[in-house]
Design a protein around this motif. Structure first.
Motif, mmCIF file in Angstrom:
data_model
loop_
_atom_site.group_PDB
_atom_site.id
_atom_site.type_symbol
_atom_site.label_atom_id
_atom_site.label_comp_id
_atom_site.label_asym_id
_atom_site.label_seq_id
_atom_site.Cartn_x
_atom_site.Cartn_y
_atom_site.Cartn_z
ATOM 1 N N HIS A 46 2.573 1.581 -3.511
ATOM 2 C CA HIS A 46 1.872 1.209 -4.741
ATOM 3 C C HIS A 46 2.027 2.251 -5.824
ATOM 4 O O HIS A 46 2.053 1.924 -7.008
ATOM 5 C CB HIS A 46 0.401 0.869 -4.498
ATOM 6 N N PHE A 81 0.822 -1.192 0.000
ATOM 7 C CA PHE A 81 0.000 0.000 0.000
ATOM 8 C C PHE A 81 0.862 1.250 0.000
ATOM 9 O O PHE A 81 0.631 2.195 -0.746
ATOM 10 C CB PHE A 81 -0.944 -0.012 1.205
ATOM 11 N N LEU A 98 -9.256 -8.582 -8.932
ATOM 12 C CA LEU A 98 -9.887 -9.536 -8.020
ATOM 13 C C LEU A 98 -10.556 -10.659 -8.798
ATOM 14 O O LEU A 98 -10.471 -11.832 -8.446
ATOM 15 C CB LEU A 98 -10.924 -8.825 -7.146
ATOM 16 N N ARG A 133 -7.960 -3.662 1.449
ATOM 17 C CA ARG A 133 -8.289 -4.533 0.319
ATOM 18 C C ARG A 133 -7.151 -5.518 0.083
ATOM 19 O O ARG A 133 -7.362 -6.705 -0.172
ATOM 20 C CB ARG A 133 -8.547 -3.690 -0.931
ATOM 21 N N ILE A 134 -5.927 -4.989 0.151
ATOM 22 C CA ILE A 134 -4.776 -5.877 -0.064
ATOM 23 C C ILE A 134 -4.741 -6.948 1.023
ATOM 24 O O ILE A 134 -4.488 -8.138 0.760
ATOM 25 C CB ILE A 134 -3.453 -5.092 -0.053
ATOM 26 N N MET A 137 -3.871 0.842 -7.405
ATOM 27 C CA MET A 137 -4.457 -0.022 -6.390
ATOM 28 C C MET A 137 -5.056 -1.247 -7.035
ATOM 29 O O MET A 137 -5.100 -1.359 -8.248
ATOM 30 C CB MET A 137 -5.548 0.746 -5.632
ATOM 31 N N ILE A 138 -5.576 -2.090 -6.225
ATOM 32 C CA ILE A 138 -6.089 -3.349 -6.779
ATOM 33 C C ILE A 138 -7.469 -3.101 -7.363
ATOM 34 O O ILE A 138 -8.396 -2.709 -6.665
ATOM 35 C CB ILE A 138 -6.187 -4.425 -5.696
ATOM 36 N N HIS A 152 -11.039 -4.101 -9.380
ATOM 37 C CA HIS A 152 -11.979 -5.219 -9.313
ATOM 38 C C HIS A 152 -11.650 -6.285 -10.354
ATOM 39 O O HIS A 152 -11.859 -7.475 -10.137
ATOM 40 C CB HIS A 152 -13.419 -4.729 -9.493
ATOM 41 N N ALA A 190 -12.908 -8.368 0.032
ATOM 42 C CA ALA A 190 -11.834 -7.529 -0.505
ATOM 43 C C ALA A 190 -12.397 -6.475 -1.433
ATOM 44 O O ALA A 190 -11.959 -5.320 -1.440
ATOM 45 C CB ALA A 190 -10.810 -8.407 -1.233
ATOM 46 N N GLY A 191 -13.379 -6.882 -2.228
ATOM 47 C CA GLY A 191 -13.974 -5.941 -3.164
ATOM 48 C C GLY A 191 -14.622 -4.754 -2.475
ATOM 49 O O GLY A 191 -14.681 -3.660 -3.028
ATOM 50 N N GLY A 203 -8.056 0.360 -0.349
ATOM 51 C CA GLY A 203 -6.663 0.556 0.020
ATOM 52 C C GLY A 203 -5.996 -0.633 0.674
ATOM 53 O O GLY A 203 -6.076 -1.770 0.216
ATOM 54 N N LEU A 254 -7.483 -9.524 0.468
ATOM 55 C CA LEU A 254 -7.105 -10.344 -0.683
ATOM 56 C C LEU A 254 -6.000 -11.309 -0.287
ATOM 57 O O LEU A 254 -6.013 -12.489 -0.644
ATOM 58 C CB LEU A 254 -6.632 -9.454 -1.849
ATOM 59 N N VAL A 289 -1.589 -5.692 -7.368
ATOM 60 C CA VAL A 289 -1.489 -4.240 -7.147
ATOM 61 C C VAL A 289 -1.082 -3.549 -8.440
ATOM 62 O O VAL A 289 -1.662 -2.556 -8.862
ATOM 63 C CB VAL A 289 -0.475 -3.941 -6.028
#
Lengths: 406, 444
Positions: free
Chosen positions: A174, A171, B7, A347-348, B1-2, B4, A339-340, A344, A351, A226
């Motif tokens: 990133h 994070f 995912l 979420r990581i 960032m990650i 969707h 996670a969805g 930030g 996941l 990421v």
């Protein structure tokens, strides 16, 4: 947290525990009733129980189904351990109580609070260093620490710190990772190299190669999630190849595992015994299994830890084993959904937890089914081992906690 | 960032990985039968401590069953020792062979195997054959079903304490002579040569030859048995009296075409059935005229199994159509486990007319020819004797025949190793077997 909110949480907790108690009772009666029934009863009635549970919860509008999946897995585990050896079941019961506490603690922690990555990194490393110095060697890997009468596996706890460190690190950096922008090399990569490099080195030193592989894969997945680039992927593959080659030269038991994977039949009496006995047991189950306690999986070494899936295969059949796979997939899907909904760093983190479970299940079952070489790890929630149970329940608590905060 | 999308990709990755796991699990499930009899598998021994399916004959009489006394399970074999190689044994120390092995998965699941064999006929033949060494096979030429199959010497598959003895015995009791024993056919090949000649139009039933008792090919001579001169004879008489002179000539006229016909009859290749069979041997094509002559009389380096001769003569009996021989007619069990085997046509080899003509000649062999000792008053039996020279000792005695000649119901092949003349050693045995087999067919 405000008082009102806290009370709401407590009430929700109580309902959750009520659900769990009902579920436990159902499974208990299921075990008692079906242990002498024809084998096809067992996976089918288990499936029906799961359906009842899903429908009941959907009807109530509650879906803490992460916890319920785990409850199913863990209680099935208890019954299977009981079938293998009641003393294992006793020890596991105590483990449950401890891990229940771990779950509750983790559930009420505010995970969004910013804690610097260095904290996690150093604590994690410290754990590994202590294990390296004071650890006991069991089964080829120096992975155990003894404190008084209690014996545990610190590398399990290390997982948590690993995930926290990696999530925090990714994070923080990133932006630099994505744009290859500002910040000196040492600032970005320094902590990573120290912590992860140190971790891999220490794990290798302790000959605990399975977790090393797991952490590598999880880190790779998270970093690529990421910010993906083909160069980075190639880099990871190269690292993996390099690590594999080094391992091949340095570690005898690495070579053994590879040789057994390629041709287990040749080593049927020696190194390949465990893998082959596991496969024999699994195949002996047929489609619906032989029925709980009707198989002879006791002949498989480590059936209560590494090879639990084999016991499920023999006694609950291909159907039972496929159900277990589906349960894990549901758990991972649940984690990904959470996670969805996070942002930030969280979420990581969420996941990372899901990916860690998924990768671990793949490595374990893949090894036992000879898709990949055996890695000496165990299935989360489904094997004998308090440290692993505590850690995984803690991680479950983290995810459940994140799920509540919308 | 990650994102969707990332995912989603992780989810798909997991689906693929878990799919691979499910695939592996299914693979091992699919291979489970083979894994169950692997020697390193301790469950291998479990299979001997549990009930097992039965093997029954065509009248549902029990040939093989497992009896239980408390925790002790014993495999009991209710058939003569000459059937043991076919049935096989089921032993924790010596393994699993024969039908016990082929149907191991089904028998382990306690499904029963219903064979085409006739237990009473088998016992009769065993007592009749006595102390000879050799093979007998009885089939129903209309369907290819094997009614009896015996290989002597046999062994008691229920008592393998002397396994080492049997294994090292010079006459090989474990060897299945019917399916795997290869012998030179001698004159039993002649009906097949005759059929080929008639199909190709090289000869007719009324064609005549002058048989002076011997014939020469570039300085090498082939004699009739006992150097007998048969005079002017028709093709029918040539078969009935087994004229080497005539058939050596016929084979010379057929040459490679004759070998093709023998191949069509099923010689020279393995016969696909429940157990593995030997292929025997057909000579290669580059033969001198003397060599072809040798083929015509069933010598040369021809090698055939009794089963192959049964199937080939079966073509004659069955209007020119080759049927696949089989041992198992049915397996019971749950709906998806059941199996029913039906008669299977492999191919048409010769025309119906040719088959009838050869049959007539074979009837003549029994009424007035070399197979007289197989004759039965009031019954038309078609037969052919054979006396096969071989490098190991005295001649093998062959007989192959079927009855009733017009609409055959049973076919018998007898081989007495080193028995001497087919007409003397094999034909009388075949006579009794044919009578018993026909009687057995009547009782339903």
């Amino acid at each position: 947290m405000k008082n009102g909110l806290r009370r709401d949480f407590v009430l929700r907790d109580l309902r959750l525990w009520f659900d769990l108690a009902v579920w436990w009772a159902l499974l208990f009666f299921w075990f008692k009733l079906t242990i002498t029934a024809p084998p096809w009863w067992q996976p089918t009635t288990l499936f029906i129980l799961l359906l009842i549970l899903a429908v009941w919860n959907w009807w109530r509008g509650v879906s803490p189904y992460g916890l319920l999946i785990v409850a199913f897995l863990a209680s099935l585990n208890w019954f299977l351990l009981y079938r293998i050896n009641p003393t294992y079941a006793d020890a596991q019961w105590r483990g449950w109580l401890l891990s229940g506490i771990a779950f509750l603690v983790s559930l009420h922690i505010d995970w969004s609070k910013a804690v610097h990555k260095h904290f996690f990194g150093s604590v994690g490393l410290a754990i590994l260093i202590i294990t390296g110095i004071f650890g006991k060697e069991i089964g080829g890997a120096r992975a155990w620490l003894a404190v008084g009468p209690i014996q545990f596996q610190p590398v399990e706890f290390y997982r948590v710190f690993f995930l926290l460190f990696v999530s925090r690190f990714l994070f923080d950096s990133h932006r630099q990772l994505a744009h290859r922008g500002s910040g000196s090399f040492w600032d970005i990569w320094g902590p990573l190299l120290i912590v992860l490099g140190g971790a891999f080195f220490l794990l290798a030193f302790q000959r605990d190669l399975g977790p090393a592989l797991l952490f590598f894969l999880v880190f790779m997945t998270l970093m690529l999630a990421v910010s993906f680039s083909w160069v980075r992927l190639a880099g990871f593959v190269g690292l993996a190849a390099g690590g594999g080659l080094t391992g091949w030269f340095v570690f005898a038991h690495f070579r053994q595992r590879l040789a057994v994977w390629l041709n287990p039949w040749q080593y049927a009496d020696t190194y390949g015994y465990q893998l082959l006995q596991g496969i024999f047991a699994f195949a002996a189950g047929g489609f619906i299994g032989r029925g709980i306690s009707q198989g002879t999986a006791e002949t498989v070494p480590q059936v209560h830890t590494d090879l639990t899936i084999v016991l499920i295969g023999e006694e609950l059949g291909l159907l039972g084993a496929a159900m277990i796979l589906a349960m894990y997939l549901c758990l991972i899907f649940w984690g990904l959904k959470i996670a969805g909904r996070q942002e930030g760093y969280l979420r990581i983190l969420s996941l990372g937890i899901s990916v860690m479970w998924g990768t671990q299940v793949f490595l374990v079952i893949g090894g036992v089914m000879r898709v990949i070489p055996l890695t000496g790890m165990t299935l989360p929630f489904l094997s004998y081992g308090t440290s692993s149970l505590i850690t995984n329940m803690w991680l479950l608590g983290t995810l459940s906690s994140l799920e509540r905060e919308r | 960032m990650i994102r969707h999308s990332a995912l989603r990709k992780v989810l798909i990755l997991h689906l693929i990985l878990f799919g691979a796991l499910l695939g592996a699990m299914t693979y091992w499930y699919w291979r489970s039968d083979l894994l169950a009899i692997h020697p390193a598998n301790p469950r291998f021994y479990q299979v001997f401590r549990q009930p097992r399916g039965q093997i029954l004959d065509r009248h549902n009489r029990v040939l093989v069953e497992t009896t239980q006394e408390g925790e002790q399970f014993t495999r009991v074999y209710n058939h003569p020792s000459s059937l043991s190689q076919t049935i096989g044994y089921f032993h924790p120390r010596y393994g699993v062979t024969g039908l016990e092995k082929v149907y191991h998965s089904q028998l382990t699941r306690q499904q029963n195997v219903y064979t085409t064999l006739d237990g009473e006929l088998q016992k009769f033949i065993d007592e009749l054959f006595g102390d000879h060494t050799g093979a007998v096979v009885v089939t129903d030429p209309r369907t290819g079903q094997i009614l009896a199959t015996g290989s002597w010497p046999g062994y008691p598959n229920g008592d393998l304490n002397d396994w080492e003895l049997y294994y090292h015995h010079p006459q090989a009791p474990f060897f299945n002579r019917v399916l795997q024993g290869t012998y030179p056919p001698g004159s039993v090949i002649k009906p097949l040569i005759m059929a080929a000649a008639l199909e190709e139009g090289i000869a007719e039933l009324e064609s005549t030859w002058r048989d002076t008792g011997s014939i020469s090919f570039s300085g090498r001579t082939i004699h009739n048995s006992g150097q007998r001169s048969l005079g002017m004879i028709s093709l029918t008489e040539a078969l009935a009296h087994s004229s080497n002179v005539v058939f050596a000539q016929l084979a010379n006229e057929l040459r490679g075409g004759g070998l093709d016909y023998l191949g069509e009859f099923g010689l020279g290749t393995t016969m696909e059935m429940e157990l593995s069979t030997a292929a025997g041997r057909l000579p290669s094509e580059a033969l001198s005229s003397y060599g072809w002559g040798q083929v015509g009389i069933g010598q040369s380096d021809l090698l055939v199994t009794p089963l192959q001769i049964a199937a080939a003569i079966g073509v004659i009996a069955n209007n020119g159509v080759l049927m696949r021989p089989y041992l198992v007619r049915q397996i019971d069990g749950l709906i998806w486990q059941r199996q029913r085997n039906r008669p299977e046509i492999i191919r048409r080899v010769i025309s119906q007319a040719t088959a009838e003509q050869v049959t007539r000649a074979m009837v003549a062999a029994v009424t007035m020819g070399t197979a007289r000792r197989a004759a039965v008053n009031g019954l038309d039996i078609a037969g052919k004797t054979g006396t096969a020279e071989n490098p190991q000792g005295s001649d093998h005695a062959w007989f192959a025949g079927f009855a009733p000649a017009e609409h055959p119901k049973v076919l018998v092949v007898v081989v007495v190793e080193h028995g001497g003349a087919g007409g003397v050693a094999a034909a009388p045995l075949a006579r009794e077997i044919i009578l018993k087999a026909l009687a057995a067919q009547e009782e339903r």
